[in-house]
Motif scaffolding. Structure first.
Motif, PDB file in Angstrom:
ATOM      1  N   LEU A 148       1.080  13.691   9.974  1.00  0.00           N
ATOM      2  CA  LEU A 148       1.374  12.424   9.514  1.00  0.00           C
ATOM      3  C   LEU A 148       1.722  12.363   7.972  1.00  0.00           C
ATOM      4  CD1 LEU A 148       2.578   9.532   9.767  1.00  0.00           C
ATOM      5  CD2 LEU A 148       0.057   8.634   9.722  1.00  0.00           C
ATOM      6  N   GLY A 166       6.795   9.894   7.768  1.00  0.00           N
ATOM      7  CA  GLY A 166       6.656   8.475   7.460  1.00  0.00           C
ATOM      8  C   GLY A 166       5.538   7.853   7.103  1.00  0.00           C
ATOM      9  N   PHE A 167       5.394   6.747   6.954  1.00  0.00           N
ATOM     10  CA  PHE A 167       4.333   5.890   6.910  1.00  0.00           C
ATOM     11  C   PHE A 167       3.747   4.952   8.046  1.00  0.00           C
ATOM     12  CE2 PHE A 167       0.997   3.395   4.996  1.00  0.00           C
ATOM     13  CZ  PHE A 167       0.382   4.078   3.842  1.00  0.00           C
ATOM     14  N   GLN A 168       2.734   5.286   8.704  1.00  0.00           N
ATOM     15  CA  GLN A 168       2.300   4.541   9.623  1.00  0.00           C
ATOM     16  C   GLN A 168       1.022   4.334   9.796  1.00  0.00           C
ATOM     17  OE1 GLN A 168       4.856   5.620  13.316  1.00  0.00           O
ATOM     18  NE2 GLN A 168       3.576   4.602  14.562  1.00  0.00           N
ATOM     19  N   ASP A 213      -6.614   0.262  -0.318  1.00  0.00           N
ATOM     20  CA  ASP A 213      -7.739   0.214   0.494  1.00  0.00           C
ATOM     21  C   ASP A 213      -8.837  -0.034  -0.508  1.00  0.00           C
ATOM     22  OD1 ASP A 213      -6.057   1.125   2.335  1.00  0.00           O
ATOM     23  OD2 ASP A 213      -7.056   2.806   2.905  1.00  0.00           O
ATOM     24  N   GLY A 231     -10.525  10.250  -2.682  1.00  0.00           N
ATOM     25  CA  GLY A 231     -10.198  10.519  -1.354  1.00  0.00           C
ATOM     26  C   GLY A 231     -10.668   9.701  -0.324  1.00  0.00           C
ATOM     27  N   LEU A 232     -10.131   9.071   0.500  1.00  0.00           N
ATOM     28  CA  LEU A 232     -10.784   8.402   1.364  1.00  0.00           C
ATOM     29  C   LEU A 232     -10.523   8.983   2.826  1.00  0.00           C
ATOM     30  CD1 LEU A 232      -9.119   4.893   0.452  1.00  0.00           C
ATOM     31  CD2 LEU A 232     -11.302   5.401   0.215  1.00  0.00           C
ATOM     32  N   ASN A 233      -9.490   9.742   2.953  1.00  0.00           N
ATOM     33  CA  ASN A 233      -9.573  10.354   4.366  1.00  0.00           C
ATOM     34  C   ASN A 233     -10.527  11.151   4.720  1.00  0.00           C
ATOM     35  OD1 ASN A 233      -6.925   9.348   5.529  1.00  0.00           O
ATOM     36  ND2 ASN A 233      -5.833  10.394   3.954  1.00  0.00           N
ATOM     37  N   LYS A 254       0.763  -1.169  -0.060  1.00  0.00           N
ATOM     38  CA  LYS A 254      -0.034   0.154  -0.072  1.00  0.00           C
ATOM     39  C   LYS A 254       0.754   1.369   0.034  1.00  0.00           C
ATOM     40  CE  LYS A 254      -3.227   2.531   3.102  1.00  0.00           C
ATOM     41  NZ  LYS A 254      -4.255   2.595   3.929  1.00  0.00           N
ATOM     42  N   LYS A 262      -1.813  17.376  -3.247  1.00  0.00           N
ATOM     43  CA  LYS A 262      -2.561  17.680  -1.812  1.00  0.00           C
ATOM     44  C   LYS A 262      -2.804  18.939  -1.180  1.00  0.00           C
ATOM     45  CE  LYS A 262      -3.318  13.026  -1.869  1.00  0.00           C
ATOM     46  NZ  LYS A 262      -4.492  12.471  -1.860  1.00  0.00           N
ATOM     47  N   TYR A 320     -12.852   8.734   5.889  1.00  0.00           N
ATOM     48  CA  TYR A 320     -12.645   8.132   7.607  1.00  0.00           C
ATOM     49  C   TYR A 320     -12.880   9.138   8.372  1.00  0.00           C
ATOM     50  CZ  TYR A 320     -10.009   4.742   4.507  1.00  0.00           C
ATOM     51  OH  TYR A 320      -9.348   3.839   3.651  1.00  0.00           O
ATOM     52  N   GLY A 379      -4.747   5.308  -1.486  1.00  0.00           N
ATOM     53  CA  GLY A 379      -6.075   4.743  -1.449  1.00  0.00           C
ATOM     54  C   GLY A 379      -6.464   3.558  -2.445  1.00  0.00           C
ATOM     55  N   SER A 382      -1.202  12.260   5.031  1.00  0.00           N
ATOM     56  CA  SER A 382      -1.323  12.394   3.580  1.00  0.00           C
ATOM     57  C   SER A 382      -0.009  12.256   2.843  1.00  0.00           C
ATOM     58  CB  SER A 382      -1.662  13.895   3.219  1.00  0.00           C
ATOM     59  OG  SER A 382      -1.685  14.040   1.949  1.00  0.00           O
ATOM     60  N   ARG A 383       0.079  11.629   1.783  1.00  0.00           N
ATOM     61  CA  ARG A 383       1.140  11.710   0.867  1.00  0.00           C
ATOM     62  C   ARG A 383       1.547  13.278   0.788  1.00  0.00           C
ATOM     63  NH1 ARG A 383       0.612  10.703  -4.280  1.00  0.00           N
ATOM     64  NH2 ARG A 383      -1.976  10.750  -4.240  1.00  0.00           N
TER      65      ARG A 383
HETATM   66  P1  ADP Z   1      -4.258   8.930  -1.954  1.00  0.00           P
HETATM   67  O1  ADP Z   1      -4.724   7.604  -2.550  1.00  0.00           O
HETATM   68  O2  ADP Z   1      -4.237  10.214  -3.037  1.00  0.00           O
HETATM   69  O3  ADP Z   1      -3.108   8.909  -1.299  1.00  0.00           O
HETATM   70  P2  ADP Z   1      -6.609   8.917  -0.399  1.00  0.00           P
HETATM   71  O4  ADP Z   1      -7.328   9.678   0.706  1.00  0.00           O
HETATM   72  O5  ADP Z   1      -7.503   8.253  -1.195  1.00  0.00           O
HETATM   73  O6  ADP Z   1      -5.315   9.479  -0.907  1.00  0.00           O
HETATM   74  O7  ADP Z   1      -5.898   7.570   0.519  1.00  0.00           O
HETATM   75  C1  ADP Z   1      -4.912   7.691   1.249  1.00  0.00           C
HETATM   76  C2  ADP Z   1      -4.760   6.380   2.043  1.00  0.00           C
HETATM   77  O8  ADP Z   1      -3.556   6.224   2.828  1.00  0.00           O
HETATM   78  C3  ADP Z   1      -5.659   6.663   3.350  1.00  0.00           C
HETATM   79  O9  ADP Z   1      -5.973   5.146   3.649  1.00  0.00           O
HETATM   80  C4  ADP Z   1      -4.402   6.984   4.537  1.00  0.00           C
HETATM   81  O10 ADP Z   1      -4.687   6.757   5.639  1.00  0.00           O
HETATM   82  C5  ADP Z   1      -3.211   6.463   3.812  1.00  0.00           C
HETATM   83  N1  ADP Z   1      -1.965   7.261   4.337  1.00  0.00           N
HETATM   84  C6  ADP Z   1      -1.533   8.343   3.468  1.00  0.00           C
HETATM   85  N2  ADP Z   1      -0.243   8.662   3.911  1.00  0.00           N
HETATM   86  C7  ADP Z   1      -0.087   7.905   4.989  1.00  0.00           C
HETATM   87  C8  ADP Z   1       0.833   7.978   6.040  1.00  0.00           C
HETATM   88  N3  ADP Z   1       1.807   8.986   5.780  1.00  0.00           N
HETATM   89  N4  ADP Z   1       1.028   7.059   6.958  1.00  0.00           N
HETATM   90  C9  ADP Z   1      -0.273   6.114   6.973  1.00  0.00           C
HETATM   91  N5  ADP Z   1      -1.202   6.221   6.389  1.00  0.00           N
HETATM   92  C10 ADP Z   1      -1.097   7.075   5.420  1.00  0.00           C
END
Ligand code: ADP
Length: 491
Positions: free
Chosen positions: A342, A369-371, A24, A395-397, A18, A319, A400, A21, A313-314
């Motif tokens: 984050l 980081g990614f956590q 997911d 967008g999923l966040n 992963k 973004k 959520y 999104g 976010s990325r």
């Molecule tokens: P995109 O697919 O453009 O990155 P979305 O909002 O559709 O944006 O999905 C982002 C997904 O990635 C979500 O599940 C979000 O929680 C997760 N995510 C993004 N950045 C991080 C991070 N640094 N650490 C953990 N989860 C992340």
């Protein structure tokens, strides 16, 4: 109606691989489609994903799939051998077919800058079809996702056209993000075994000596979809089409928008195993505890009256964090507030957040980081969620955030426009805050409006409840995909 045979192919599937999104969606949609009746539609779903090094090393228990071992795929310059290992999607019986091919996938990252990147994903498409042949399993629909699997429709129409097994097979290509198109030199066509198919590749690219995986997919997939209605409209415009608008307009009748579902099995504050305190719309005491716990984890002082803004976010131009520059510092100076971030991505943006943290160490904290678990903490512990995207396919966040009682502050674009309704304190309706113009000024105006509403805590509680009651589950969104699959097959 008979169950459908569905092959889902992608470069990411949570929890195995992963970066965003897409992963997911594959997990949620795959799991839902395969769920047995009467709770679910009970389709015969098989999910295809490369067996990346990180999966191989994760300790995941997989078994070799009988009948799909040591399959040779002939490309003009080399023959590539792969085998299928399988394991179910978590909490489901849906099999994931991992394409085990060390020479292409035994690498550090999911994506690479290596010279054979095109081949890595060319193989993914072919491995799906080769596996179906070995198993003599004829999918009704192969559902491709993003550029990585976008050559599959062309392969199906050419290299595999002879095989009657696929006589009834249709293809759906879902565009999750048009910002990534899979651009390569057109000489790659020979490497990929499509050298004699130049006439079937986008003429504009060919003229420039290029090959775009995504455009090729858009040309040849039976149907196209993207991940929200607004984005389906937007990508046909010059502003958002990223060079694909004309091609997409030419296939407008075959392009639909379906908002992603949320997997509430993974994202539910009432029983989320990743967070220590739980809550529901009727009892938010756990949310207050989450706020305190999260601030402690971010090493920021806690004051229940100071609103906490969350970001997960990325950190890429998409973004929209450049809008923070002339807006957020004003509020950090003026207001007792917190900002918990984050993210990982572009150095420029990471440095900017670091600068905010250094300037307001008691108000801002960033985790670079990614956590996964921290993402859940931020959704649960924040008071509002910032997502000022320049463009946002779905967008999923923000969805959520709604479920975790954290009203989203978003720009009105793509899926954000389709899933967040503006809060109206007079009628006490709406779920979040939206702004239109992509400018710091517009974001600042909205922040001001958010803070004014925050001071009316009774209204705010209603805002939280409205959002928590929204349902974007796969039970709601999934049937739209099934209707599309059925329309494709005429089944
Ligand atoms: P995109 O697919 O453009 O990155 P979305 O909002 O559709 O944006 O999905 C982002 C997904 O990635 C979500 O599940 C979000 O929680 C997760 N995510 C993004 N950045 C991080 C991070 N640094 N650490 C953990 N989860 C992340």
């Amino acid at each position: 109606m008979r169950p459908l045979r569905l092959a889902l192919a992608a470069s990411e599937v949570a929890p195995f691989a992963k970066t965003g999104g897409l992963a997911d969606v594959l997990l949620g949609l795959g799991r839902w489609l395969g769920k047995k009746a009467p709770q679910g539609p009970g389709h015969d779903v098989r999910v295809f994903l490369p067996f990346y090094q990180r999966i191989a090393k994760s300790g995941l228990k997989t078994t070799p799939l009988t009948g799909a071992q040591n399959i040779d795929v002939r490309f003009p310059q080399r023959t590539i051998r792969f085998s299928i290992r399988t394991a179910p999607l978590p909490q489901s019986e849906v099999p994931v077919y991992f394409i085990d091919c060390k020479e292409l996938y035994d690498r550090d990252g999911i994506y690479t800058e290596d010279g054979d990147e095109a081949l890595r994903f060319g193989l993914l498409s072919r491995a799906v079809l080769e596996t179906c042949q070995r198993l003599q399993w004829a999918p009704d629909v192969v559902h491709c996702n993003d550029w990585h699997t976008a050559l599959l429709p062309l392969y199906l129409r050419t290299v595999y056209a002879w095989d009657k097994l696929f006589a009834g097979t249709k293809t759906l290509l879902t565009i999750h993000n048009i910002g990534y198109q899979g651009f390569f030199k057109d000489s790659m066509l020979d490497t990929l075994g499509l050298g004699d198919q130049r006439a079937h590749v986008h003429h504009g690219d060919l003229r420039d000596g290029n090959l775009s995986f995504l455009k090729t997919g858009v040309l040849h997939a039976t149907k196209l979809s993207t991940v929200s209605r607004t984005y389906a409209r937007e990508i046909q415009t010059d502003e958002f089409g990223m060079g694909m608008q004309e091609l997409l307009r030419s296939r407008s009748a075959d392009l639909v928008g379906i908002v992603n579902g949320v997997d509430y099995g993974e994202w539910n504050p009432a029983d989320d195993p990743r967070i220590p305190h739980h809550f529901t719309a009727n009892d938010l005491s756990g949310k207050a505890k989450m706020k305190a716990a999260m601030l402690q984890r971010f090493q920021l002082p806690h004051d229940p009256r100071a609103p906490v803004f969350g970001v997960v976010s990325r950190l890429t131009a998409q973004k929209g964090f450049e809008l923070f520059a002339d807006s957020i510092p004003i509020f950090l100076q003026r207001e007792d507030m917190r900002l918990c971030v984050l993210g990982t991505g572009e150095e420029k943006t990471e440095k900017y957040f670091q600068w905010l943290r250094d300037t307001w160490p008691n108000k801002v904290s960033i985790y670079r980081g990614f956590q996964e678990d921290l993402a859940h903490w931020i959704e649960a512990g924040s008071d509002a969620f910032l997502m000022p995207s320049r463009f946002e396919p779905c967008g999923l966040n923000q969805m959520y955030s709604l479920r975790y009682g954290t009203p989203p502050i978003v720009r009105r674009t793509g899926g954000l426009a389709d899933t967040v309704d503006p809060w109206d304190p007079a009628t006490r309706t709406g779920t979040g805050f939206l702004f239109d113009e992509f400018s710091s000024h517009a974001l600042a105006g909205t922040m001001d409006w958010v803070l004014r509403n925050w001071r009316d805590q009774r209204g705010w509680q209603q805002l939280i409840k409205n959002g928590m009651q929204r349902d974007f589950s796969w039970d709601r969104q999934g049937p739209e995909y099934v209707a599309l699959y059925r329309a494709l097959t005429g089944a």
